[in-house]
Scaffold this active site. Structure first.
Site, PDB file in Angstrom:
ATOM      1  N   ASP A   1     -29.270  15.821 -28.250  1.00 29.93           N
ATOM      2  CA  ASP A   1     -28.238  14.866 -28.170  1.00 29.93           C
ATOM      3  C   ASP A   1     -27.114  15.202 -27.153  1.00 29.93           C
ATOM      4  O   ASP A   1     -26.868  16.266 -27.007  1.00 29.93           O
ATOM      5  CB  ASP A   1     -27.512  14.482 -29.544  1.00 29.93           C
ATOM      6  CG  ASP A   1     -26.680  13.674 -29.717  1.00 29.93           C
ATOM      7  OD1 ASP A   1     -26.928  12.467 -29.186  1.00 29.93           O
ATOM      8  OD2 ASP A   1     -25.604  13.784 -30.325  1.00 29.93           O
ATOM      9  N   SER A   2     -26.279  14.402 -26.815  1.00 28.74           N
ATOM     10  CA  SER A   2     -24.962  14.853 -26.074  1.00 28.74           C
ATOM     11  C   SER A   2     -24.057  15.667 -26.990  1.00 28.74           C
ATOM     12  O   SER A   2     -23.278  16.417 -26.193  1.00 28.74           O
ATOM     13  CB  SER A   2     -24.448  13.367 -25.891  1.00 28.74           C
ATOM     14  OG  SER A   2     -23.779  12.823 -26.988  1.00 28.74           O
TER      15      SER A   2
ATOM     16  N   CYS B   1     -30.501  10.792 -29.610  1.00 32.88           N
ATOM     17  CA  CYS B   1     -29.355  10.202 -28.911  1.00 32.88           C
ATOM     18  C   CYS B   1     -29.838   8.792 -28.569  1.00 32.88           C
ATOM     19  O   CYS B   1     -30.580   8.534 -27.836  1.00 32.88           O
ATOM     20  CB  CYS B   1     -28.929  10.943 -27.875  1.00 32.88           C
ATOM     21  SG  CYS B   1     -27.585  10.324 -26.865  1.00 32.88           S
ATOM     22  N   ASN B   2     -29.106   7.685 -29.251  1.00 34.63           N
ATOM     23  CA  ASN B   2     -29.501   6.320 -28.850  1.00 34.63           C
ATOM     24  C   ASN B   2     -29.231   5.926 -27.303  1.00 34.63           C
ATOM     25  O   ASN B   2     -29.852   5.230 -26.804  1.00 34.63           O
ATOM     26  CB  ASN B   2     -28.442   5.412 -29.827  1.00 34.63           C
ATOM     27  CG  ASN B   2     -28.871   5.632 -31.183  1.00 34.63           C
ATOM     28  OD1 ASN B   2     -29.636   4.605 -31.680  1.00 34.63           O
ATOM     29  ND2 ASN B   2     -28.732   6.545 -31.932  1.00 34.63           N
ATOM     30  N   THR B   3     -28.117   6.586 -26.882  1.00 38.99           N
ATOM     31  CA  THR B   3     -27.578   6.301 -25.477  1.00 38.99           C
ATOM     32  C   THR B   3     -28.939   7.000 -24.570  1.00 38.99           C
ATOM     33  O   THR B   3     -29.409   6.355 -23.701  1.00 38.99           O
ATOM     34  CB  THR B   3     -26.359   7.023 -25.393  1.00 38.99           C
ATOM     35  OG1 THR B   3     -25.330   6.681 -26.164  1.00 38.99           O
ATOM     36  CG2 THR B   3     -25.839   6.540 -23.659  1.00 38.99           C
TER      37      THR B   3
ATOM     38  N   GLU C   1     -16.980  13.777 -33.849  1.00 36.98           N
ATOM     39  CA  GLU C   1     -16.711  15.115 -33.214  1.00 36.98           C
ATOM     40  C   GLU C   1     -15.576  15.951 -33.634  1.00 36.98           C
ATOM     41  O   GLU C   1     -15.578  17.187 -33.774  1.00 36.98           O
ATOM     42  CB  GLU C   1     -16.556  15.149 -31.692  1.00 36.98           C
ATOM     43  CG  GLU C   1     -17.841  14.427 -31.036  1.00 36.98           C
ATOM     44  CD  GLU C   1     -19.105  15.102 -30.503  1.00 36.98           C
ATOM     45  OE1 GLU C   1     -18.919  16.542 -30.738  1.00 36.98           O
ATOM     46  OE2 GLU C   1     -20.076  14.954 -30.575  1.00 36.98           O
TER      47      GLU C   1
ATOM     48  N   CYS D   1     -26.176   4.993 -33.351  1.00 37.01           N
ATOM     49  CA  CYS D   1     -25.637   6.325 -32.616  1.00 37.01           C
ATOM     50  C   CYS D   1     -25.587   7.088 -33.751  1.00 37.01           C
ATOM     51  O   CYS D   1     -25.343   7.054 -34.861  1.00 37.01           O
ATOM     52  CB  CYS D   1     -24.174   5.944 -32.125  1.00 37.01           C
ATOM     53  SG  CYS D   1     -23.383   7.419 -31.642  1.00 37.01           S
TER      54      CYS D   1
ATOM     55  N   HIS E   1     -24.241   9.712 -34.084  1.00 39.23           N
ATOM     56  CA  HIS E   1     -23.072  10.310 -34.929  1.00 39.23           C
ATOM     57  C   HIS E   1     -22.545   9.485 -36.163  1.00 39.23           C
ATOM     58  O   HIS E   1     -21.908   9.932 -36.931  1.00 39.23           O
ATOM     59  CB  HIS E   1     -21.798  10.051 -34.008  1.00 39.23           C
ATOM     60  CG  HIS E   1     -21.740  11.065 -32.954  1.00 39.23           C
ATOM     61  ND1 HIS E   1     -22.587  11.329 -31.904  1.00 39.23           N
ATOM     62  CD2 HIS E   1     -20.961  12.217 -32.586  1.00 39.23           C
ATOM     63  CE1 HIS E   1     -22.395  12.158 -31.236  1.00 39.23           C
ATOM     64  NE2 HIS E   1     -21.396  12.705 -31.308  1.00 39.23           N
TER      65      HIS E   1
HETATM   66  N1  DGL Z   1     -24.812  10.275 -30.193  1.00 42.69           N
HETATM   67  C1  DGL Z   1     -25.134   9.697 -29.007  1.00 42.69           C
HETATM   68  C2  DGL Z   1     -25.819   8.312 -29.363  1.00 42.69           C
HETATM   69  O1  DGL Z   1     -26.607   8.214 -30.510  1.00 42.69           O
HETATM   70  C3  DGL Z   1     -23.864   9.034 -28.563  1.00 42.69           C
HETATM   71  C4  DGL Z   1     -22.732   9.950 -28.015  1.00 42.69           C
HETATM   72  C5  DGL Z   1     -22.111  10.095 -26.728  1.00 42.69           C
HETATM   73  O2  DGL Z   1     -21.513   9.064 -26.089  1.00 42.69           O
HETATM   74  O3  DGL Z   1     -22.462  10.890 -25.976  1.00 42.69           O
HETATM   75  O4  DGL Z   1     -25.769   7.374 -28.555  1.00 42.69           O
END
Ligand code: DGL
Length: 260
Positions: free
Chosen positions: A6-7, A69-71, A148, A180, A182
Site C-alpha cells: 500500500d502507499s 491500495c484502492n488507488t 496516518e 480506501c 485506510h
Molecule cells: N490507502 C490508499 C487506498 O486504498 C490511499 C492512500 C493514499 O492516498 O496514498 O487508496
C-alpha cells in the site's frame, strides 16, 4: 509468501484480514511511506511506484501479490497484471461484488481518495455486475492523513466524516464501500455518521476472502506457501507508522527499512 503493498499504513487493514482468513501464511508487507500519498498522484506515477513495489516484494520471495491500495488497484492493476508471472490481486472487484450482494435497493455509496473516485473504477465494476445499480462516489482526501496520524477518535475527525457523509445521506444509499484501505480504521465513526442502517463494505475483508478461496482452489497454488509470520517494510521509517501499525494489528511489530 504473500506480498502485500500500500502507499502507507492503510494496507495493514488488509493484512489483518488476511491473517484472520489465512492464519499461518507468511506475509511480507511494504508500506511506501516515502512516496505516500498515492491518491493525489498521476496514473503514470502510481503505475511506476506499483511496479517498483511488486519487484521489491518478488525479490523478497513473494509468490502472490495483493495490491492493498484502492488507488493503485484503480490505476495500476491493468498495467501490472500481465507484466509479472505470479498472481496479482486488486481490491476493487471484491469490494464491488460484496456491495452488490449486500445492497437491497442497489443504491451504493463509495468513498475513496480523489484519484480512486476520479477513475470511476467502482462505478464500472458495480455496473458490470448489475447495470441497474446506482453508485454515488465521494472523495474524502482528509481521511488518509487523519488515519496516518492516528486521529481515530478525535472530535475533529468525527466532524470531517460527518461532512463527507452528508451528500451520501441525501442520496439514501443503503450500502457504503470503504474504497480506501485506510478507512476501515475509521469504521466506527463512519458507521455512526452515515447511520446504522447502511451496510459498510470493507474491501480488506472482501480481498481476504478472494485470496483465501484462490489458495484453496485445487491447482491454484502448486508450491505450498511456507508457514511464518508477518514482516513489515516501509520506504521511510516514521515513528507514527509504528504507533498506528500497533493500533491496527493489536501488537507491536518490528518495522524494517526497504531498499527499493
Ligand atoms: N490507502 C490508499 C487506498 O486504498 C490511499 C492512500 C493514499 O492516498 O496514498 O487508496
Amino acid at each position: 509468501m504473500i506480498g502485500v503493498f500500500d502507499s502507507g499504513i492503510g494496507g495493514l487493514t488488509v493484512v489483518r484480514a488476511l491473517l484472520e482468513r489465512l492464519p499461518g501464511h507468511a506475509i511480507t508487507y511494504l508500506g511506501d511511506t516515502a512516496r505516500t500519498p498515492y491518491g493525489s498522484k498521476s496514473a503514470d506515477t502510481i503505475i511506476r511506484y506499483s511496479i517498483n513495489n511488486i519487484e521489491f516484494l518478488i525479490r523478497k520471495g513473494a509468490r502472490l501479490i495483493v495490491i492493498a491500495c484502492n488507488t493503485a488497484s484503480s490505476y495500476a492493476f491493468e498495467a501490472v497484471r500481465n507484466r509479472f508471472k505470479i498472481p496479482i490481486f486488486e481490491v476493487i472487484g471484491p469490494g464491488a461484488h460484496l456491495a452488490v450482494q449486500y445492497s437491497r435497493r442497489l443504491r451504493i455509496g463509495v468513498i475513496g481518495t480523489r484519484a480512486t473516485v476520479a477513475s470511476g473504477v467502482y462505478e464500472g465494476h458495480v455496473r458490470r455486475i448489475n447495470p441497474g445499480a446506482k453508485v454515488f462516489a465521494v472523495s474524502c482526501p482528509l481521511l488518509v492523513p487523519l488515519v496516518e496520524e492516528g486521529w481515530i477518535s478525535k472530535p475533529e475527525t468525527a466532524m470531517i466524516v460527518r461532512k463527507y457523509m452528508h451528500p451520501l445521506k441525501t442520496k439514501q444509499i443503503d450500502t457504503l464501500i470503504l474504497g480506501c484501505t485506510h478507512y476501515p480504521v475509521l469504521r466506527g465513526v463512519i458507521q455512526r455518521k452515515i447511520g446504522a442502517r447502511v451496510v459498510l463494505v470493507d474491501s480488506a475483508q472482501a480481498i481476504a476472502e478472494r485470496v483465501g478461496d484462490f489458495l484453496k482452489a485445487p491447482g491454484s497454488n502448486p508450491a505450498p506457501i511456507p508457514q511464518g509470520q508477518l514482516t513489515i517494510f516501509v520506504t521511510d521509517i516514521a515513528e507514527q507508522f509504528r504507533k498506528t501499525a500497533h493500533l491496527i494489528l493489536g501488537q507491536p511489530l518490528p518495522i524494517h527499512q526497504a531498499d527499493l
